[in-house]
Design a protein around this motif. Structure first.
Motif, PDB file in Angstrom:
ATOM      1  N   GLY A 124      91.537-109.002 -28.517  1.00  0.00           N
ATOM      2  CA  GLY A 124      90.131-109.275 -28.812  1.00  0.00           C
ATOM      3  C   GLY A 124      89.426-109.594 -27.503  1.00  0.00           C
ATOM      4  N   ALA A 125      89.035-108.541 -26.783  1.00  0.00           N
ATOM      5  CA  ALA A 125      88.375-108.745 -25.481  1.00  0.00           C
ATOM      6  C   ALA A 125      86.951-109.250 -25.710  1.00  0.00           C
ATOM      7  CB  ALA A 125      88.350-107.439 -24.698  1.00  0.00           C
ATOM      8  N   GLN A 126      86.298-108.690 -26.692  1.00  0.00           N
ATOM      9  CA  GLN A 126      84.927-109.018 -27.151  1.00  0.00           C
ATOM     10  C   GLN A 126      83.847-108.684 -26.128  1.00  0.00           C
ATOM     11  OE1 GLN A 126      86.069-108.997 -29.669  1.00  0.00           O
ATOM     12  NE2 GLN A 126      87.308-110.660 -30.423  1.00  0.00           N
ATOM     13  N   SER A 127      83.987-109.120 -24.882  1.00  0.00           N
ATOM     14  CA  SER A 127      83.009-108.761 -23.845  1.00  0.00           C
ATOM     15  C   SER A 127      83.722-108.836 -22.500  1.00  0.00           C
ATOM     16  CB  SER A 127      81.834-109.739 -23.868  1.00  0.00           C
ATOM     17  OG  SER A 127      80.975-109.489 -22.764  1.00  0.00           O
ATOM     18  N   MET A 128      83.192-108.116 -21.511  1.00  0.00           N
ATOM     19  CA  MET A 128      83.722-108.240 -20.150  1.00  0.00           C
ATOM     20  C   MET A 128      82.722-108.987 -19.276  1.00  0.00           C
ATOM     21  SD  MET A 128      86.737-107.064 -20.210  1.00  0.00           S
ATOM     22  CE  MET A 128      87.294-106.618 -18.563  1.00  0.00           C
ATOM     23  N   ASP A 129      81.762-109.633 -19.927  1.00  0.00           N
ATOM     24  CA  ASP A 129      80.745-110.407 -19.213  1.00  0.00           C
ATOM     25  C   ASP A 129      81.086-111.888 -19.420  1.00  0.00           C
ATOM     26  OD1 ASP A 129      78.463-111.814 -18.496  1.00  0.00           O
ATOM     27  OD2 ASP A 129      77.101-110.241 -19.183  1.00  0.00           O
ATOM     28  N   ASP A 130      81.434-112.573 -18.324  1.00  0.00           N
ATOM     29  CA  ASP A 130      81.919-113.947 -18.465  1.00  0.00           C
ATOM     30  C   ASP A 130      80.881-114.912 -19.034  1.00  0.00           C
ATOM     31  OD1 ASP A 130      84.458-113.303 -17.727  1.00  0.00           O
ATOM     32  OD2 ASP A 130      84.190-113.793 -15.610  1.00  0.00           O
ATOM     33  N   LYS A 131      79.601-114.634 -18.785  1.00  0.00           N
ATOM     34  CA  LYS A 131      78.604-115.560 -19.350  1.00  0.00           C
ATOM     35  C   LYS A 131      78.516-115.380 -20.883  1.00  0.00           C
ATOM     36  CE  LYS A 131      74.145-113.112 -18.749  1.00  0.00           C
ATOM     37  NZ  LYS A 131      74.727-111.779 -18.801  1.00  0.00           N
TER      38      LYS A 131
END
Ligand code: SF4
Length: 338
Positions: A124-131
């Motif tokens: 479950g990566a969900q996003s590659m944007d840390d914010k």
């Protein structure tokens, strides 16, 4: 257009939320798990036996552990589940799939999964944007996803990556960048779950307090059509677009708001089909009169769109008097404008 065409029997084993260190904003696993007991060995075996009775109608049989964080549960419990499935592998069951968090993968965990012949690991990566990950209270960063993906691939597992466009703090650009970064990790398959507000989640509270506004269905269809294009260009199998209640242990009646549609994936594929035709019509500089579009027979409804939406849109955009789609049983993909 659709890659996963083999008839697949998925034997679902629901592992309630017992391992997650914290609760992600969109997740209702804790409220669900209060009502669900952890399946016993006997129950797990019974479920497998029950499904195997109809297995001869399918091309592929897969046992899938649902619940989001399989490798975060106690190792002894993981072994308990996996050892129930193990005797059936090659004797009715073709594959075993688990899904988990990117920060719950290491060499020791992978050795255990390998020992029990787990075939597919989905993160479950969900996003590659840390914010976005931080605002969603995921408790991991994009670096975890990169490292876990590399480990999983190095050990020879099939890698699946799941993303959720529309999370708090995300925008179109960040969701598209996420898809590009996910594609660069070379997964064998991806699943796209647009963010939906589910009852009894932090996201529901944020929504009611005016701190989160879900995306519209129209926006999300457009965005997902772009994401699909990114993955298709890299030849990555798109196993799912849109919420599948059985996989997420969520029922439709629990949805509070958000871009939900029961046939969301079909809407996205229809939008992609429309965009392809629009581009071609523009290139050919045609408009008005009658247009015939030859399409693969099996994709006819995708090209026409729900409630003939693509026909209506093409008429409106290019002043066509008539738009006809001709099903061609000999075509595999693409379309021909006549
Ligand atoms: S989304 Fe997954 S990782 Fe987050 S709390 Fe729910 S089950 Fe755990």
């Amino acid at each position: 257009m659709h890659k996963s065409t083999r008839r697949r029997l998925v034997i679902p084993i629901f592992v309630p939320h017992v391992g997650c260190p914290r609760l992600c904003v969109f997740c209702n696993q804790r409220s669900i798990s209060g009502n669900i007991n952890i399946p016993s060995r006997q129950e797990t075996t019974d479920t497998i036996e029950q499904y195997l009775e109809v297995a001869n109608r399918y091309d592929v049989v897969e046992v899938a552990f649902f619940g989001g964080s399989f490798t975060a549960i106690h190792p002894a419990l993981q072994e308990d589940f996996l050892s129930c499935v193990y005797p059936y592998i090659g004797k009715g069951v073709d594959y075993v799939r688990i899904s988990t968090r990117p920060d719950c993968i290491n060499d020791e965990i992978l050795m255990r999964l390998k020992k029990y012949r787990v075939h597919v690991i989905e993160l479950g990566a969900q996003s590659m944007d840390d914010k976005v990950l931080e605002a969603s209270l995921r408790g991991h960063t994009s670096r975890h996803t990169i490292e876990a993906s590399e480990l999983i691939k190095r050990e020879g597992f099939v890698l699946g990556l799941q993303t959720m466009p529309g999370l708090p703090m995300s925008d179109r650009n960040s969701d598209i960048e996420t898809a590009k970064k996910i594609a660069a990790l070379g997964p064998d398959l991806v699943r796209i779950y647009p963010t939906i507000i589910i009852k009894k989640t932090h996201l529901e509270t944020m929504y009611r307090q005016g701190k989160y506004e879900p995306q519209t269905l129209e926006y999300m269809i457009d965005l997902c059509a772009e994401l699909v294009e990114i993955y298709e260009k890299e030849g990555i199998d798109i196993a799912r677009i849109g919420l599948q209640s059985s996989e997420n242990m969520t029922e439709e009646k629990e949805i509070v708001a958000g871009p939900y549609h029961p046939a969301f994936g079909q809407l996205v594929h229809s939008r992609r089909a429309l965009q392809g035709i629009v581009d071609r019509v523009r290139e050919m500089r045609i408009g008005g009169g009658k247009v015939l579009i030859r399409v693969p027979e099996k994709e006819l409804s995708t090209y026409i769109g729900q409630r003939r939406s693509n026909v209506l849109k093409l008429k409106e955009m290019f002043n066509f008097e008539d738009v006809r789609f001709i099903p061609d049983p000999l075509m595999d993909n693409g379309f021909v404008l006549e």
